[in-house]
Design a protein around this motif. Structure first.
Motif, PDB file in Angstrom:
ATOM      1  N   TYR A 130     -10.084  16.592  56.419  1.00  0.00           N
ATOM      2  CA  TYR A 130      -9.285  17.694  56.956  1.00  0.00           C
ATOM      3  C   TYR A 130      -8.860  18.600  55.808  1.00  0.00           C
ATOM      4  CZ  TYR A 130      -5.781  20.330  59.555  1.00  0.00           C
ATOM      5  OH  TYR A 130      -5.074  21.347  60.153  1.00  0.00           O
ATOM      6  N   ARG A 131      -9.248  19.851  55.882  1.00  0.00           N
ATOM      7  CA  ARG A 131      -8.911  20.834  54.848  1.00  0.00           C
ATOM      8  C   ARG A 131      -7.484  21.334  55.085  1.00  0.00           C
ATOM      9  NH1 ARG A 131     -12.069  24.459  51.629  1.00  0.00           N
ATOM     10  NH2 ARG A 131     -10.607  25.512  50.217  1.00  0.00           N
ATOM     11  N   LEU A 132      -6.560  20.894  54.228  1.00  0.00           N
ATOM     12  CA  LEU A 132      -5.166  21.313  54.335  1.00  0.00           C
ATOM     13  C   LEU A 132      -4.916  22.379  53.271  1.00  0.00           C
ATOM     14  CD1 LEU A 132      -2.497  20.784  55.837  1.00  0.00           C
ATOM     15  CD2 LEU A 132      -1.948  19.083  54.101  1.00  0.00           C
ATOM     16  N   ASP A 133      -5.051  23.634  53.672  1.00  0.00           N
ATOM     17  CA  ASP A 133      -4.964  24.751  52.732  1.00  0.00           C
ATOM     18  C   ASP A 133      -3.614  24.792  52.028  1.00  0.00           C
ATOM     19  OD1 ASP A 133      -7.522  25.663  53.397  1.00  0.00           O
ATOM     20  OD2 ASP A 133      -6.767  26.774  55.126  1.00  0.00           O
ATOM     21  N   LYS A 134      -3.662  25.099  50.736  1.00  0.00           N
ATOM     22  CA  LYS A 134      -2.491  25.302  49.882  1.00  0.00           C
ATOM     23  C   LYS A 134      -1.661  24.035  49.680  1.00  0.00           C
ATOM     24  CE  LYS A 134      -2.083  30.215  51.059  1.00  0.00           C
ATOM     25  NZ  LYS A 134      -1.192  31.291  51.575  1.00  0.00           N
ATOM     26  N   SER A 135      -2.196  22.908  50.069  1.00  0.00           N
ATOM     27  CA  SER A 135      -1.477  21.659  49.827  1.00  0.00           C
ATOM     28  C   SER A 135      -1.609  21.274  48.353  1.00  0.00           C
ATOM     29  CB  SER A 135      -2.035  20.535  50.695  1.00  0.00           C
ATOM     30  OG  SER A 135      -1.477  19.297  50.330  1.00  0.00           O
ATOM     31  N   PRO A 136      -0.498  20.955  47.674  1.00  0.00           N
ATOM     32  CA  PRO A 136      -0.598  20.580  46.254  1.00  0.00           C
ATOM     33  C   PRO A 136      -1.174  19.184  46.058  1.00  0.00           C
ATOM     34  CG  PRO A 136       1.652  20.336  47.008  1.00  0.00           C
ATOM     35  CD  PRO A 136       0.896  20.960  48.144  1.00  0.00           C
ATOM     36  N   SER A 137      -1.166  18.370  47.114  1.00  0.00           N
ATOM     37  CA  SER A 137      -1.612  16.986  46.981  1.00  0.00           C
ATOM     38  C   SER A 137      -2.807  16.697  47.872  1.00  0.00           C
ATOM     39  CB  SER A 137      -0.475  16.026  47.323  1.00  0.00           C
ATOM     40  OG  SER A 137      -0.198  16.071  48.712  1.00  0.00           O
ATOM     41  N   VAL A 138      -3.485  15.620  47.539  1.00  0.00           N
ATOM     42  CA  VAL A 138      -4.613  15.125  48.336  1.00  0.00           C
ATOM     43  C   VAL A 138      -4.327  13.660  48.669  1.00  0.00           C
ATOM     44  CG1 VAL A 138      -7.103  14.713  48.430  1.00  0.00           C
ATOM     45  CG2 VAL A 138      -6.204  16.653  47.129  1.00  0.00           C
ATOM     46  N   SER A 139      -4.600  13.291  49.895  1.00  0.00           N
ATOM     47  CA  SER A 139      -4.381  11.908  50.329  1.00  0.00           C
ATOM     48  C   SER A 139      -5.712  11.292  50.749  1.00  0.00           C
ATOM     49  CB  SER A 139      -3.390  11.866  51.493  1.00  0.00           C
ATOM     50  OG  SER A 139      -3.133  10.535  51.879  1.00  0.00           O
ATOM     51  N   ILE A 140      -5.968  10.089  50.239  1.00  0.00           N
ATOM     52  CA  ILE A 140      -7.156   9.322  50.610  1.00  0.00           C
ATOM     53  C   ILE A 140      -6.677   8.056  51.304  1.00  0.00           C
ATOM     54  CG2 ILE A 140      -9.293   8.239  49.818  1.00  0.00           C
ATOM     55  CD1 ILE A 140      -8.982   9.825  47.201  1.00  0.00           C
ATOM     56  N   CYS A 202      -2.629  11.918  45.250  1.00  0.00           N
ATOM     57  CA  CYS A 202      -2.717  12.533  43.928  1.00  0.00           C
ATOM     58  C   CYS A 202      -2.585  14.039  44.052  1.00  0.00           C
ATOM     59  CB  CYS A 202      -4.046  12.180  43.260  1.00  0.00           C
ATOM     60  SG  CYS A 202      -5.495  12.837  44.141  1.00  0.00           S
ATOM     61  N   LEU A 203      -2.436  14.702  42.932  1.00  0.00           N
ATOM     62  CA  LEU A 203      -2.463  16.155  42.929  1.00  0.00           C
ATOM     63  C   LEU A 203      -3.898  16.645  43.055  1.00  0.00           C
ATOM     64  CD1 LEU A 203       0.138  16.943  40.121  1.00  0.00           C
ATOM     65  CD2 LEU A 203       0.473  17.029  42.603  1.00  0.00           C
ATOM     66  N   LYS A 204      -4.041  17.857  43.537  1.00  0.00           N
ATOM     67  CA  LYS A 204      -5.365  18.426  43.770  1.00  0.00           C
ATOM     68  C   LYS A 204      -6.223  18.404  42.509  1.00  0.00           C
ATOM     69  CE  LYS A 204      -7.534  22.850  45.011  1.00  0.00           C
ATOM     70  NZ  LYS A 204      -7.276  24.242  45.450  1.00  0.00           N
ATOM     71  N   ASP A 205      -5.636  18.723  41.369  1.00  0.00           N
ATOM     72  CA  ASP A 205      -6.397  18.787  40.113  1.00  0.00           C
ATOM     73  C   ASP A 205      -6.914  17.418  39.669  1.00  0.00           C
ATOM     74  OD1 ASP A 205      -5.947  21.488  40.048  1.00  0.00           O
ATOM     75  OD2 ASP A 205      -4.257  21.373  38.646  1.00  0.00           O
ATOM     76  N   ASP A 206      -6.285  16.348  40.163  1.00  0.00           N
ATOM     77  CA  ASP A 206      -6.686  14.994  39.760  1.00  0.00           C
ATOM     78  C   ASP A 206      -7.583  14.322  40.791  1.00  0.00           C
ATOM     79  OD1 ASP A 206      -5.093  15.105  37.431  1.00  0.00           O
ATOM     80  OD2 ASP A 206      -3.310  14.643  38.630  1.00  0.00           O
ATOM     81  N   PHE A 207      -8.011  15.067  41.827  1.00  0.00           N
ATOM     82  CA  PHE A 207      -8.714  14.437  42.937  1.00  0.00           C
ATOM     83  C   PHE A 207     -10.025  13.762  42.523  1.00  0.00           C
ATOM     84  CE2 PHE A 207     -12.069  14.951  46.215  1.00  0.00           C
ATOM     85  CZ  PHE A 207     -11.643  13.929  47.060  1.00  0.00           C
ATOM     86  N   LEU A 208     -10.850  14.429  41.766  1.00  0.00           N
ATOM     87  CA  LEU A 208     -12.166  13.865  41.415  1.00  0.00           C
ATOM     88  C   LEU A 208     -12.017  12.542  40.674  1.00  0.00           C
ATOM     89  CD1 LEU A 208     -14.180  17.040  40.327  1.00  0.00           C
ATOM     90  CD2 LEU A 208     -14.431  15.721  42.424  1.00  0.00           C
ATOM     91  N   ASP A 209     -11.197  12.527  39.638  1.00  0.00           N
ATOM     92  CA  ASP A 209     -10.997  11.294  38.880  1.00  0.00           C
ATOM     93  C   ASP A 209     -10.321  10.222  39.740  1.00  0.00           C
ATOM     94  OD1 ASP A 209     -12.152  12.311  36.583  1.00  0.00           O
ATOM     95  OD2 ASP A 209     -10.252  13.054  35.779  1.00  0.00           O
ATOM     96  N   SER A 210      -9.406  10.646  40.606  1.00  0.00           N
ATOM     97  CA  SER A 210      -8.695   9.690  41.455  1.00  0.00           C
ATOM     98  C   SER A 210      -9.633   9.049  42.465  1.00  0.00           C
ATOM     99  CB  SER A 210      -7.537  10.387  42.179  1.00  0.00           C
ATOM    100  OG  SER A 210      -6.590  10.882  41.270  1.00  0.00           O
TER     101      SER A 210
END
Length: 525
Positions: A130-140, A202-210
């Motif tokens: 689900y694309r949550l626009d402008k969200s500072p965080s990402v949840s897995i 995690c924060l959006k910028d850390d998503f790939l590594d997370s």
């Protein structure tokens, strides 16, 4: 971590109000992060040496309670109250405010369904994005069919112990712990009867590594024998503490009656002392190898991430991961719960549990039963409920009171729990029975029902952050609700009338229920 905790509107409201109270500046909470980054080790030493000194230390000692008649009784007598009433220092002053409720728009769109992407991957895993626009965080959020229902008989607790060791292995080296801590990444892996659930925020910028860290942690844990022995000791210690927990004892008594010997839900996910002692290190390694598989698993990702990135990641990290296990079939459970039992327990209070067998979340009547639970006072709910108002405030009878109605896909007990003075057990039982009878005999006043509906709807709205959305989407898949359930929820909620609720109460909160009491020896009178 502070940014993650300020994602939803409730946290932001609290941050603003605290900023105004403390500094008279509503923007202080935004600048707080900048100030935090500027703090040095010298600043910490200066503050510690200034304030954490012996001259400013206060020591409090907790003295034993009176055992002859019980502290509750003596306090009640001191305050000229009836024996068994709430002590004067505990009596609230209308903690829950009375206000006129208003119904939130039933046609409100909670989620943009066009942004929900659902795919069945080649290895049998269900991917939901689900694309949550402008969200500072990402949840897995990821669930796998590796719960306690796969524990071999005699080795109950295997899934639970494996999951605990899996989480420990994520924190086995200092560099991982430091990386998680510095980036405020929240990681949790837990298990229940049916599934193992891993969660990472995690924060959006850390998503790939997370994402890479998360999948590697689940697929390639670094188990070791020393951690295995230490975790077994830790769980055994927890079990010893639980043996003195009245609510846990009542639940164990209920499940032993409700479910037949060969039913997985008769067994606690944590296992027992004897079953844990049967577990070997090789059992952990083999269970992870055999049951932590992708087929039938669900992974949900919510955040402001490009869908193409998600596709590339799932292809890279899941293309060599195959296999899976079906959930075992369940024997039928008893349809009648009518029994009473008392467990003698050395306690100042007596805990009373009323239990009805009801339905899981995938049943059409679940929402109505959930409304009734909140109406009376559901556990962890901020809505006070009738039990609080009538048993505690009006009668001064109960010390704690709540309804427990867990989210599950199978038949679960709908439970009322109260704690009373041992001399007030009969009065407590009668009062709860009267409250349940009102649900079956009287129509709930429209204004009261509107307040409960507004509370439930409001909770949905204010918790629309990446983590809660991921949880909701995963439950929609796991319980077969369909994604349209999310936006249908307001309409489903508001179409439930007082008449429907009375019918549901009559159907499920009937005379087939159990009463379990735990506390001092009951008075024979």
């Amino acid at each position: 971590m502070l940014i993650l905790k300020k994602e939803d509107v409730v946290s932001q409201t609290l941050a603003i109000s605290k900023s105004i109270i403390k500094t008279n500046d509503s923007t202080y909470w935004i600048r707080y992060l900048e100030q935090l980054e500027n703090i040095t080790s010298n600043d910490i030493m200066r503050v510690a040496n200034t304030y954490l000194v012996k001259e400013k230390r206060t020591i409090a000692k907790l003295l034993p309670t009176m055992k002859s008649s019980g502290i509750a009784t003596s306090m009640a007598n001191d305050s000229n109250d009836e024996i068994g009433s709430t002590p004067y220092f505990q009596k609230p002053n209308s903690f829950y405010p009375v206000y006129k409720s208003h119904l939130i728009d039933r046609h409100l769109t909670l989620l943009d369904s066009s942004k929900i992407v659902s795919k069945l991957l080649p290895n049998g895993m269900k991917l939901v994005f689900y694309r949550l626009d402008k969200s500072p965080s990402v949840s897995i959020r990821m669930s796998m069919n590796a719960g306690a229902n796969h524990d071999p008989f005699g080795k109950e607790g295997l899934s639970y112990l494996t999951t605990k060791l899996l989480h420990t292995s994520c924190l086995s080296d200092y560099s991982s712990v430091k990386w998680l801590d510095q980036n405020g990444i929240l990681l949790n892996i837990d298990s229940n009867f049916d599934t193992v659930i891993g969660k990472l925020n995690c924060l959006k910028d850390d998503f790939l590594d997370s994402f890479k860290f998360f999948i590697k942690a689940l697929r390639y844990p670094s188990f070791n024998h020393e951690d295995f022995l230490e975790m077994k000791r830790s769980i055994l210690t927890q079990m010893e503490k639980q043996s003195n927990n009245p609510e846990a004892l009542m639940l164990d008594k209920l499940y032993n009656f409700l479910y037949p010997n060969n039913h997985i839900y008769r067994r606690q996910p944590e296992g027992s002392v004897s079953s844990l002692m049967n577990l070997e290190y090789s059992d952990i390694v083999n269970f992870h190898r055999d049951f932590f598989k992708p087929e039938g698993a669900i992974i949900v990702i919510v955040g402001d991430i490009n869908e193409g990135i998600i596709d590339n990641l799932t292809t890279s990290y899941f293309n060599d991961w195959f296999g899976g296990n079906e959930q075992p079939s369940l024997p039928r459970v008893k349809t009648e719960l009518r029994f009473t039992d008392h467990v003698e327990f050395n306690s100042e209070l007596t805990d009373i549990s009323f239990n009805w067998l009801t339905v899981g979340k995938n049943h059409p009547d679940y929402l109505g039963l959930d409304i009734l639970a909140v109406l009376l006072g559901k556990k962890d709910s901020l809505y006070g409920g009738r039990l609080y108002k009538n048993l505690r405030e009006k009668q001064g009878l109960s010390y704690s009171q709540h309804v427990n109605y867990p989210t599950a896909g199978f038949q679960v007990p709908w439970t009322i729990n109260i704690s009373v003075n041992p001399s007030s057990v009969k009065k407590g039982i009668k009062s709860v029975q009267e409250e349940v009878s009102k649900l079956k005999e009287d129509l709930i006043p429209s204004e009261e029902l509107d307040t409960v509906k507004s509370y439930l709807m409001g909770r949905r709205l204010i918790m629309l952050n990446s983590e809660s959305i991921a949880t909701t989407l995963e439950e929609c898949v796991r319980y077969g609700l369909g994604f349209n359930y999310i936006n249908k929820y307001p309409d489903l909620l508001y179409t439930i009338s007082p008449q429907i609720l009375r019918n549901i109460a009559c159907r499920y909160l009937n005379d087939q229920y159990s009463i379990i009491t735990i506390g001092p020896k009951l008075n024979s009178e």
